[in-house]
Design a protein around this motif. Structure first.
Motif, PDB file in Angstrom:
ATOM      1  N   SER B  74      -8.730 -13.854 -41.203  1.00 19.06           N
ATOM      2  CA  SER B  74      -8.831 -12.579 -41.926  1.00 19.06           C
ATOM      3  C   SER B  74      -9.180 -12.811 -43.384  1.00 19.06           C
ATOM      4  O   SER B  74     -10.093 -12.184 -43.932  1.00 19.06           O
ATOM      5  N   THR B  75      -8.447 -13.704 -44.018  1.00 18.23           N
ATOM      6  CA  THR B  75      -8.701 -13.988 -45.428  1.00 18.23           C
ATOM      7  C   THR B  75     -10.131 -14.489 -45.629  1.00 18.23           C
ATOM      8  O   THR B  75     -10.846 -14.029 -46.527  1.00 18.23           O
ATOM      9  N   CYS B  76     -10.545 -15.416 -44.750  1.00 16.26           N
ATOM     10  CA  CYS B  76     -11.892 -15.957 -44.892  1.00 16.26           C
ATOM     11  C   CYS B  76     -12.944 -14.872 -44.666  1.00 16.26           C
ATOM     12  O   CYS B  76     -13.942 -14.791 -45.385  1.00 16.26           O
ATOM     13  N   LEU B  77     -12.699 -14.050 -43.681  1.00 13.74           N
ATOM     14  CA  LEU B  77     -13.651 -12.990 -43.347  1.00 13.74           C
ATOM     15  C   LEU B  77     -13.848 -12.048 -44.540  1.00 13.74           C
ATOM     16  O   LEU B  77     -14.978 -11.762 -44.959  1.00 13.74           O
ATOM     17  N   VAL B  78     -12.737 -11.594 -45.083  1.00  9.69           N
ATOM     18  CA  VAL B  78     -12.819 -10.640 -46.189  1.00  9.69           C
ATOM     19  C   VAL B  78     -13.452 -11.305 -47.415  1.00  9.69           C
ATOM     20  O   VAL B  78     -14.327 -10.736 -48.072  1.00  9.69           O
ATOM     21  N   ASN B 229      -4.236  -3.945 -41.952  1.00 12.93           N
ATOM     22  CA  ASN B 229      -3.104  -4.819 -41.658  1.00 12.93           C
ATOM     23  C   ASN B 229      -2.669  -4.850 -40.206  1.00 12.93           C
ATOM     24  O   ASN B 229      -1.490  -4.759 -39.880  1.00 12.93           O
ATOM     25  N   VAL B 230      -3.615  -4.985 -39.304  1.00 11.05           N
ATOM     26  CA  VAL B 230      -3.264  -5.183 -37.899  1.00 11.05           C
ATOM     27  C   VAL B 230      -3.248  -6.686 -37.654  1.00 11.05           C
ATOM     28  O   VAL B 230      -4.220  -7.377 -37.962  1.00 11.05           O
ATOM     29  N   SER B 231      -2.148  -7.200 -37.102  1.00 14.55           N
ATOM     30  CA  SER B 231      -2.072  -8.657 -37.030  1.00 14.55           C
ATOM     31  C   SER B 231      -2.719  -9.249 -35.779  1.00 14.55           C
ATOM     32  O   SER B 231      -2.609 -10.440 -35.554  1.00 14.55           O
ATOM     33  N   ALA B 232      -3.402  -8.435 -35.004  1.00 20.58           N
ATOM     34  CA  ALA B 232      -4.164  -8.998 -33.884  1.00 20.58           C
ATOM     35  C   ALA B 232      -5.242  -9.917 -34.430  1.00 20.58           C
ATOM     36  O   ALA B 232      -5.631  -9.809 -35.596  1.00 20.58           O
ATOM     37  N   PHE B 233      -5.741 -10.805 -33.571  1.00 21.63           N
ATOM     38  CA  PHE B 233      -6.754 -11.745 -34.047  1.00 21.63           C
ATOM     39  C   PHE B 233      -8.015 -10.970 -34.460  1.00 21.63           C
ATOM     40  O   PHE B 233      -8.529 -10.159 -33.692  1.00 21.63           O
ATOM     41  N   PRO B 234      -8.521 -11.194 -35.668  1.00 22.87           N
ATOM     42  CA  PRO B 234      -9.662 -10.409 -36.150  1.00 22.87           C
ATOM     43  C   PRO B 234     -10.921 -10.645 -35.317  1.00 22.87           C
ATOM     44  O   PRO B 234     -11.228 -11.767 -34.950  1.00 22.87           O
ATOM     45  N   LYS B 235     -11.622  -9.551 -35.010  1.00 20.88           N
ATOM     46  CA  LYS B 235     -12.808  -9.688 -34.156  1.00 20.88           C
ATOM     47  C   LYS B 235     -14.102  -9.507 -34.928  1.00 20.88           C
ATOM     48  O   LYS B 235     -15.183  -9.692 -34.395  1.00 20.88           O
ATOM     49  N   GLY B 236     -14.020  -9.117 -36.186  1.00 18.18           N
ATOM     50  CA  GLY B 236     -15.253  -8.937 -36.947  1.00 18.18           C
ATOM     51  C   GLY B 236     -15.036  -8.008 -38.124  1.00 18.18           C
ATOM     52  O   GLY B 236     -13.905  -7.559 -38.370  1.00 18.18           O
ATOM     53  N   PHE B 238     -15.797  -4.995 -38.570  1.00 19.31           N
ATOM     54  CA  PHE B 238     -15.444  -3.604 -38.324  1.00 19.31           C
ATOM     55  C   PHE B 238     -14.064  -3.457 -37.716  1.00 19.31           C
ATOM     56  O   PHE B 238     -13.714  -2.417 -37.188  1.00 19.31           O
ATOM     57  N   HIS B 239     -13.290  -4.554 -37.756  1.00 16.63           N
ATOM     58  CA  HIS B 239     -11.947  -4.477 -37.225  1.00 16.63           C
ATOM     59  C   HIS B 239     -10.925  -4.682 -38.328  1.00 16.63           C
ATOM     60  O   HIS B 239     -11.204  -5.316 -39.342  1.00 16.63           O
ATOM     61  N   SER B 240      -9.759  -4.124 -38.071  1.00 14.68           N
ATOM     62  CA  SER B 240      -8.668  -4.249 -39.003  1.00 14.68           C
ATOM     63  C   SER B 240      -8.222  -5.708 -39.096  1.00 14.68           C
ATOM     64  O   SER B 240      -8.209  -6.412 -38.091  1.00 14.68           O
ATOM     65  N   VAL B 241      -7.875  -6.139 -40.272  1.00 12.86           N
ATOM     66  CA  VAL B 241      -7.413  -7.521 -40.431  1.00 12.86           C
ATOM     67  C   VAL B 241      -6.166  -7.547 -41.307  1.00 12.86           C
ATOM     68  O   VAL B 241      -5.838  -6.569 -41.980  1.00 12.86           O
ATOM     69  N   LYS B 242      -5.490  -8.666 -41.270  1.00 12.24           N
ATOM     70  CA  LYS B 242      -4.296  -8.821 -42.109  1.00 12.24           C
ATOM     71  C   LYS B 242      -4.399 -10.171 -42.800  1.00 12.24           C
ATOM     72  O   LYS B 242      -4.272 -11.215 -42.169  1.00 12.24           O
ATOM     73  N   THR B 243      -4.655 -10.136 -44.093  1.00 14.75           N
ATOM     74  CA  THR B 243      -4.893 -11.387 -44.814  1.00 14.75           C
ATOM     75  C   THR B 243      -3.586 -12.101 -45.139  1.00 14.75           C
ATOM     76  O   THR B 243      -2.499 -11.534 -44.991  1.00 14.75           O
ATOM     77  N   ILE B 244      -3.712 -13.321 -45.578  1.00 14.85           N
ATOM     78  CA  ILE B 244      -2.521 -14.102 -45.962  1.00 14.85           C
ATOM     79  C   ILE B 244      -1.759 -13.391 -47.072  1.00 14.85           C
ATOM     80  O   ILE B 244      -0.539 -13.217 -46.999  1.00 14.85           O
ATOM     81  N   THR B 245      -2.485 -12.941 -48.085  1.00 15.19           N
ATOM     82  CA  THR B 245      -1.812 -12.280 -49.212  1.00 15.19           C
ATOM     83  C   THR B 245      -1.080 -11.029 -48.760  1.00 15.19           C
ATOM     84  O   THR B 245       0.076 -10.819 -49.118  1.00 15.19           O
ATOM     85  N   ALA B 246      -1.760 -10.221 -47.962  1.00 16.29           N
ATOM     86  CA  ALA B 246      -1.138  -8.978 -47.517  1.00 16.29           C
ATOM     87  C   ALA B 246       0.098  -9.287 -46.674  1.00 16.29           C
ATOM     88  O   ALA B 246       1.134  -8.611 -46.793  1.00 16.29           O
TER      89      ALA B 246
END
Ligand SMILES: Nc1ncnc2c1ncn2[C@@H]1O[C@H](COP(=O)(O)OP(=O)(O)OP(=O)(O)O)[C@@H](O)[C@H]1O
Ligand SMILES: [Mg+2]
Lengths: 253, 296
Positions: B74-78, B229-236, B238-246
């Motif tokens: 997630s962090t890398c993606l963002v 902030n969805v902790s599922a594995f990020p798919k891209g 256009f999907h919700s992600v949860k970064t390390i900081t968050a």
């Protein structure tokens, strides 16, 4: 004086930076395959005139130029030539050696790439240009070394190599030796004399000795005007104007 | 007498600066020590392999999972998204300001861009929720637009002032003589800019980019608000992600002291620290490499 072919000329040129007039009614000619020295006290407009010939003032927003500049009777401004074409045919070597922050090889090859010289020919031209500028023997084993690690004199010869790589017709030199020691200066002078066989050379210098050593023709400028021009010997030994006499005899400057 | 007083001030100054210098180092070392200490405590309970390869971050269920991968990705993606947007725009803007814009335009634009840096991150996050989110949702036909793309765009906006300002300084600092030499061999403006000016400014531009990346990796509030902030594995994107900081910001407040979960947050913080460190080292490496060709 034998009738020489005029390579480069300026006719009734005026130049302003903003409100300030720097060049006034300049009429000057440079004979082909000869060395012409441009002398005069600091601030009289030598560099400004020189830079006008390869259109460096195009980059200065508040510069305004009037009059005609001719290369082989072709207008340099407002004629068929673009600024980049003018600069290919009229090369420039600057007062302070200004190699690019790249390797020795890349410094010379840069202009070739820019001007679309075919890749197969590039290497050969680089080598030949370095040879012609008497630098080859000193750098042939370290062509990938950063150019800024060369000595001042070597850097200046590299800049000359970079200029002649493009086979210009005219080479403008703005005090090319002012930052160099006597030995490097002697090398550059020797080089300039050699280059004269192929190129028309205009050199700005503050050294009366240098002008007399290498120049065929000398142009004396004062406060933005050309006071006197003619064969070097007559400018120095038999000047027609008192101002010229005073200057070449070191009574002011 | 006066001489003695001057000596005294001089040595006092030296002592004061030495003291502050030592203090800074001590504090930094203490922080690093605390990070590493708690991380070590975590690895006594969870194996590093599970931590690094685990694809699930689910510390609160009965079968707690501490896989960092989803957070890391997630962090890398963002960050990557933000940089893809911000680097070309940032360098382009910097180049435009310094090489093409007249001095009047530059004097207007530069302060405005610098002002962007003063916008608090919570405000930018707010923009993400009320403005960018709905736009993205509409474009992609999703129910909400709180996802990696949203975070990336906002982070790009936040990183831009830094990148533009520092890159512009770097480009402006390229000696006029290089440009004249380039024009002198018949290059035009574009060739001079791309082949001479920007390479010559590369160390400064890289520093600008690295500072931008550093800011994006470490930024918390904006991504917390904008990415869902969805902790599922990020798919891209256009999907919700949860970064390390968050994750750290959200979970630190509710986690009981000195539990595995508590230590786990330190472990991911250490990873974040390592990432920023690597970014800085890479930046440093390139800066030195390019500097070799610069005049001393
Ligand atoms: N870009 C510019 N903008 C405004 N004024 C300029 C600019 N360049 C030069 N000048 C002015 O033009 C005048 C002539 O300068 P120039 O550099 O041509 O003199 P010079 O004869 O080459 O002197 P020197 O021997 O010291 O090199 C000077 O008064 C200088 O201040
Ligand atoms: Mg000058």
């Amino acid at each position: 004086m034998i009738q020489e072919k005029i390579k480069l000329a300026a006719h009734d040129v005026n130049l302003w930076f903003g409100q300030k007039q720097i060049l006034k009614h300049i009429d000057v000619t440079f004979p082909e395959r000869k060395i012409t020295a441009l002398i005069g006290p600091s601030g009289c407009g030598k560099s400004t005139l020189l830079r006008a010939f390869n259109r460096m003032h195009d980059l200065v927003p508040d510069a305004r130029i009037e009059g005609r500049f001719l290369l082989d009777n072709t207008d340099l401004y407002g004629g068929p030539l673009s600024a980049t074409q003018v600069r290919q045919r009229i090369g420039m070597v600057f007062q302070k050696a200004n190699p690019f922050p790249k390797s020795i090889y890349d410094n010379v090859v840069y202009g070739l790439k820019i001007n679309g010289v075919p890749k197969e020919q590039q290497h050969e031209i680089v080598v030949r240009s370095l040879q012609e500028s008497y630098l080859w023997e000193e750098v042939k084993d370290e062509l990938n070394k950063p150019a800024v690690r060369l000595s001042g004199g070597q850097q200046q010869r590299l800049c000359i190599a970079r200029t002649i790589a493009l086979r210009p017709e005219v080479i403008l030199m703005d005090e090319p030796c002012s930052a160099l020691d006597p030995i490097s200066t002697a090398k550059i002078e020797e080089l300039i004399l050699k280059l004269k066989e192929e190129y028309t050379i205009v050199i700005v210098t503050h050294s009366m000795q240098q002008a007399q050593r290498i120049a065929d023709k000398t142009v004396f400028m004062y406060l933005g005007e050309v006071v006197e021009q003619g064969p070097t010997a007559s400018i120095f030994n038999n000047p027609q104007q008192e101002l010229t006499a005073n200057y070449v005899h070191g009574r002011f400057g | 007498m006066r001489q003695a007083r001057r000596e005294w001030w001089n040595s006092l100054g030296k002592q004061v600066f030495r003291l502050t210098g030592v203090m800074v180092i001590v504090v930094l070392m203490a922080i690093l020590g605390m990070l590493l200490w708690n991380t070590a405590a975590f690895f006594l309970e969870i194996s590093p392999v599970d931590f690094i390869t685990g694809t699930q971050w689910d510390p609160s269920s009965s079968d707690a999972q501490y896989g960092i991968l989803p957070l890391l990705v997630s962090t890398c993606l963002v960050t990557l998204g933000a940089m893809i947007i911000a680097i070309p725009i940032g360098i382009g803007t910097a180049a435009f300001l310094s090489e093409y814009a007249g001095s009047r335009l530059r004097n207007i634009l530069k302060p405005i861009i610098e002002m962007l840096a003063a916008i608090p991150s919570v405000t930018i996050g707010f923009l993400g929720i009320v403005f960018l989110g709905p736009e993205i949702a509409q474009m992609t036909g999703q129910s909400n637009g709180l996802n990696a793309l949203n975070g990336a765009i906002l982070l790009a906006i936040m990183a831009l002032p830094t990148i533009v300002t520092i890159a512009e300084d770097a480009i402006q600092g390229v000696p006029q003589s290089y440009k004249e030499a380039s024009y002198g061999v018949g290059a035009n403006r574009w060739e001079t800019l791309t082949k001479i000016t920007i390479p010559a400014a590369a160390p400064g531009i890289l520093a600008a980019v690295m500072l931008g990346v550093g800011r994006a990796i470490g930024e918390t509030m904006t991504v917390l608000m904008a990415t869902g902030n969805v902790s599922a594995f990020p798919k891209g994107f256009f999907h919700s992600v949860k970064t390390i900081t968050a994750t750290i910001a959200i979970e630190m407040g509710e986690v009981p002291y000195q539990t595995t979960h508590y230590y786990a947050l330190f472990a991911i913080a250490t990873v974040l620290f390592a990432m920023t460190l690597v970014v800085n080292l890479i930046g440093e490496h390139f800066v030195n490499k390019f500097r070799k060709y610069q005049a001393a």
